[in-house]
Design a protein around this motif. Structure first.
Motif, mmCIF file in Angstrom:
data_model
loop_
_atom_site.group_PDB
_atom_site.id
_atom_site.type_symbol
_atom_site.label_atom_id
_atom_site.label_comp_id
_atom_site.label_asym_id
_atom_site.label_seq_id
_atom_site.Cartn_x
_atom_site.Cartn_y
_atom_site.Cartn_z
ATOM 1 N N PHE A 1 45.923 -14.626 -2.076
ATOM 2 C CA PHE A 1 46.036 -13.306 -1.482
ATOM 3 C C PHE A 1 47.236 -13.277 -0.561
ATOM 4 C CE2 PHE A 1 44.850 -10.496 2.108
ATOM 5 C CZ PHE A 1 44.848 -9.296 1.424
ATOM 6 N N CYS A 2 48.129 -12.330 -0.760
ATOM 7 C CA CYS A 2 49.337 -12.225 0.048
ATOM 8 C C CYS A 2 49.442 -10.802 0.603
ATOM 9 C CB CYS A 2 50.558 -12.555 -0.799
ATOM 10 S SG CYS A 2 52.098 -12.476 0.107
ATOM 11 N N LEU A 3 49.519 -10.694 1.916
ATOM 12 C CA LEU A 3 49.655 -9.380 2.541
ATOM 13 C C LEU A 3 51.078 -8.870 2.399
ATOM 14 C CD1 LEU A 3 47.810 -9.934 5.940
ATOM 15 C CD2 LEU A 3 46.976 -8.674 3.978
ATOM 16 N N SER A 4 51.235 -7.590 2.156
ATOM 17 C CA SER A 4 52.575 -7.028 2.163
ATOM 18 C C SER A 4 53.058 -7.007 3.603
ATOM 19 C CB SER A 4 52.573 -5.613 1.588
ATOM 20 O OG SER A 4 52.007 -4.702 2.519
ATOM 21 N N THR A 5 54.353 -6.908 3.787
ATOM 22 C CA THR A 5 54.941 -6.886 5.125
ATOM 23 C C THR A 5 54.391 -5.729 5.936
ATOM 24 O OG1 THR A 5 56.942 -7.918 4.285
ATOM 25 C CG2 THR A 5 57.120 -6.756 6.375
ATOM 26 N N GLU A 6 54.310 -4.558 5.343
ATOM 27 C CA GLU A 6 53.824 -3.382 6.071
ATOM 28 C C GLU A 6 52.357 -3.528 6.459
ATOM 29 O OE1 GLU A 6 53.754 0.215 8.067
ATOM 30 O OE2 GLU A 6 55.474 -0.950 7.387
ATOM 31 N N VAL A 7 51.549 -4.053 5.544
ATOM 32 C CA VAL A 7 50.131 -4.232 5.836
ATOM 33 C C VAL A 7 49.952 -5.254 6.954
ATOM 34 C CG1 VAL A 7 47.932 -5.091 4.916
ATOM 35 C CG2 VAL A 7 49.330 -3.513 3.569
ATOM 36 N N ALA A 8 50.678 -6.360 6.884
ATOM 37 C CA ALA A 8 50.581 -7.385 7.931
ATOM 38 C C ALA A 8 50.999 -6.817 9.281
ATOM 39 C CB ALA A 8 51.436 -8.593 7.574
ATOM 40 N N TYR A 9 52.080 -6.046 9.293
ATOM 41 C CA TYR A 9 52.562 -5.445 10.541
ATOM 42 C C TYR A 9 51.513 -4.515 11.133
ATOM 43 C CZ TYR A 9 55.297 -2.551 13.717
ATOM 44 O OH TYR A 9 55.740 -1.864 14.814
ATOM 45 N N GLN A 10 50.967 -3.624 10.310
ATOM 46 C CA GLN A 10 49.983 -2.655 10.796
ATOM 47 C C GLN A 10 48.692 -3.351 11.239
ATOM 48 O OE1 GLN A 10 50.583 0.388 11.575
ATOM 49 N NE2 GLN A 10 52.595 0.462 10.654
ATOM 50 N N CYS A 11 48.257 -4.363 10.519
ATOM 51 C CA CYS A 11 47.049 -5.090 10.908
ATOM 52 C C CYS A 11 47.263 -5.838 12.223
ATOM 53 C CB CYS A 11 46.628 -6.064 9.810
ATOM 54 S SG CYS A 11 45.943 -5.241 8.359
ATOM 55 N N GLY A 12 48.435 -6.415 12.411
ATOM 56 C CA GLY A 12 48.741 -7.084 13.675
ATOM 57 C C GLY A 12 48.742 -6.106 14.832
ATOM 58 N N ARG A 13 49.327 -4.954 14.610
ATOM 59 C CA ARG A 13 49.377 -3.912 15.640
ATOM 60 C C ARG A 13 47.968 -3.445 15.980
ATOM 61 N NH1 ARG A 13 49.634 1.499 16.023
ATOM 62 N NH2 ARG A 13 49.336 1.822 13.807
ATOM 63 N N LEU A 14 47.158 -3.213 14.973
ATOM 64 C CA LEU A 14 45.781 -2.768 15.195
ATOM 65 C C LEU A 14 44.937 -3.858 15.860
ATOM 66 C CD1 LEU A 14 45.193 -0.781 11.907
ATOM 67 C CD2 LEU A 14 45.498 0.159 14.209
ATOM 68 N N ALA A 15 45.237 -5.130 15.579
ATOM 69 C CA ALA A 15 44.508 -6.226 16.225
ATOM 70 C C ALA A 15 44.697 -6.171 17.739
ATOM 71 C CB ALA A 15 44.983 -7.569 15.676
ATOM 72 N N TYR A 16 45.886 -5.775 18.187
ATOM 73 C CA TYR A 16 46.129 -5.643 19.625
ATOM 74 C C TYR A 16 45.177 -4.614 20.226
ATOM 75 C CZ TYR A 16 48.166 -4.307 24.044
ATOM 76 O OH TYR A 16 48.326 -4.006 25.364
ATOM 77 N N PHE A 17 45.060 -3.468 19.591
ATOM 78 C CA PHE A 17 44.209 -2.405 20.124
ATOM 79 C C PHE A 17 42.730 -2.748 19.989
ATOM 80 C CE2 PHE A 17 48.193 -0.144 19.259
ATOM 81 C CZ PHE A 17 48.427 0.315 20.540
ATOM 82 N N ASP A 18 42.379 -3.549 18.983
ATOM 83 C CA ASP A 18 41.007 -4.011 18.827
ATOM 84 C C ASP A 18 40.631 -4.866 20.035
ATOM 85 O OD1 ASP A 18 39.200 -6.431 17.872
ATOM 86 O OD2 ASP A 18 38.714 -4.713 16.582
ATOM 87 N N GLY A 19 41.523 -5.760 20.434
ATOM 88 C CA GLY A 19 41.333 -6.538 21.649
ATOM 89 C C GLY A 19 40.561 -7.833 21.512
ATOM 90 N N ARG A 20 39.876 -8.034 20.411
ATOM 91 C CA ARG A 20 39.134 -9.285 20.242
ATOM 92 C C ARG A 20 40.091 -10.406 19.873
ATOM 93 N NH1 ARG A 20 35.447 -8.330 15.715
ATOM 94 N NH2 ARG A 20 36.982 -6.762 15.158
ATOM 95 N N GLU A 21 39.793 -11.609 20.369
ATOM 96 C CA GLU A 21 40.700 -12.736 20.167
ATOM 97 C C GLU A 21 40.827 -13.151 18.700
ATOM 98 O OE1 GLU A 21 41.512 -17.222 21.841
ATOM 99 O OE2 GLU A 21 40.126 -15.912 22.906
ATOM 100 N N GLU A 22 39.735 -13.096 17.958
ATOM 101 C CA GLU A 22 39.768 -13.547 16.565
ATOM 102 C C GLU A 22 40.769 -12.771 15.704
ATOM 103 O OE1 GLU A 22 36.846 -13.989 12.715
ATOM 104 O OE2 GLU A 22 35.942 -13.914 14.707
ATOM 105 N N PRO A 23 40.743 -11.426 15.706
ATOM 106 C CA PRO A 23 41.756 -10.711 14.919
ATOM 107 C C PRO A 23 43.177 -10.957 15.412
ATOM 108 C CG PRO A 23 39.994 -9.207 15.566
ATOM 109 C CD PRO A 23 39.748 -10.500 16.274
ATOM 110 N N VAL A 24 43.321 -11.063 16.732
ATOM 111 C CA VAL A 24 44.655 -11.303 17.290
ATOM 112 C C VAL A 24 45.196 -12.632 16.779
ATOM 113 C CG1 VAL A 24 45.889 -11.804 19.432
ATOM 114 C CG2 VAL A 24 44.321 -9.863 19.324
ATOM 115 N N GLU A 25 44.394 -13.671 16.905
ATOM 116 C CA GLU A 25 44.828 -15.002 16.454
ATOM 117 C C GLU A 25 45.044 -15.043 14.940
ATOM 118 O OE1 GLU A 25 45.856 -17.428 18.220
ATOM 119 O OE2 GLU A 25 45.036 -16.996 20.194
ATOM 120 N N SER A 26 44.273 -14.255 14.212
ATOM 121 C CA SER A 26 44.396 -14.244 12.752
ATOM 122 C C SER A 26 45.707 -13.626 12.283
ATOM 123 C CB SER A 26 43.237 -13.462 12.120
ATOM 124 O OG SER A 26 42.021 -14.099 12.364
#
Length: 106
Positions: A1-26
């Motif tokens: 499974f390979c994330l596209s650049t845009e998907v990875a960028y948006q998921c990383g950005r959303l992980a910040y707003f989520d605030g939980r450590e697990e998504p951030v570290e992921s």
């Protein structure tokens, strides 16, 4: 499974707003991987979110260093947030230095 650049960028950005450590570290490694091959005009935005994710994980000095490297390329609210955080890190480092100096008789 390979994330596209845009998907990875948006998921990383959303992980910040989520605030939980697990998504951030992921998503941090995915954002770092974008730096190797992403468009050069997107690099400051990716670095901004890398810095903000490090901040969210409590790595203030690292976040400040990452954000310092991109401030000149940022605009608007991102630039303001980065500058405010860099100033806060600088104040904290100065206070730590004062404590160190006071406890070591300097």
């Amino acid at each position: 499974f390979c994330l596209s650049t845009e998907v990875a960028y948006q998921c990383g950005r959303l992980a910040y707003f989520d605030g939980r450590e697990e998504p951030v570290e992921s998503y941090l490694p995915h954002l770092y991987s974008i730096l190797g091959g992403g468009a050069s005009d997107a690099q400051p935005h990716v670095r901004f979110w890398i810095g903000m994710l490090h901040r969210r994980c409590g790595r203030g000095a690292l976040a400040g260093h990452v954000l310092e490297s991109v401030v000149p390329a940022l605009q608007g609210k991102k630039k303001q947030k980065a500058e405010e955080f860099i100033a806060a890190v600088a104040r904290m480092q100065a206070e730590v230095q004062q404590i160190y100096d006071a406890t070591n008789g300097r």
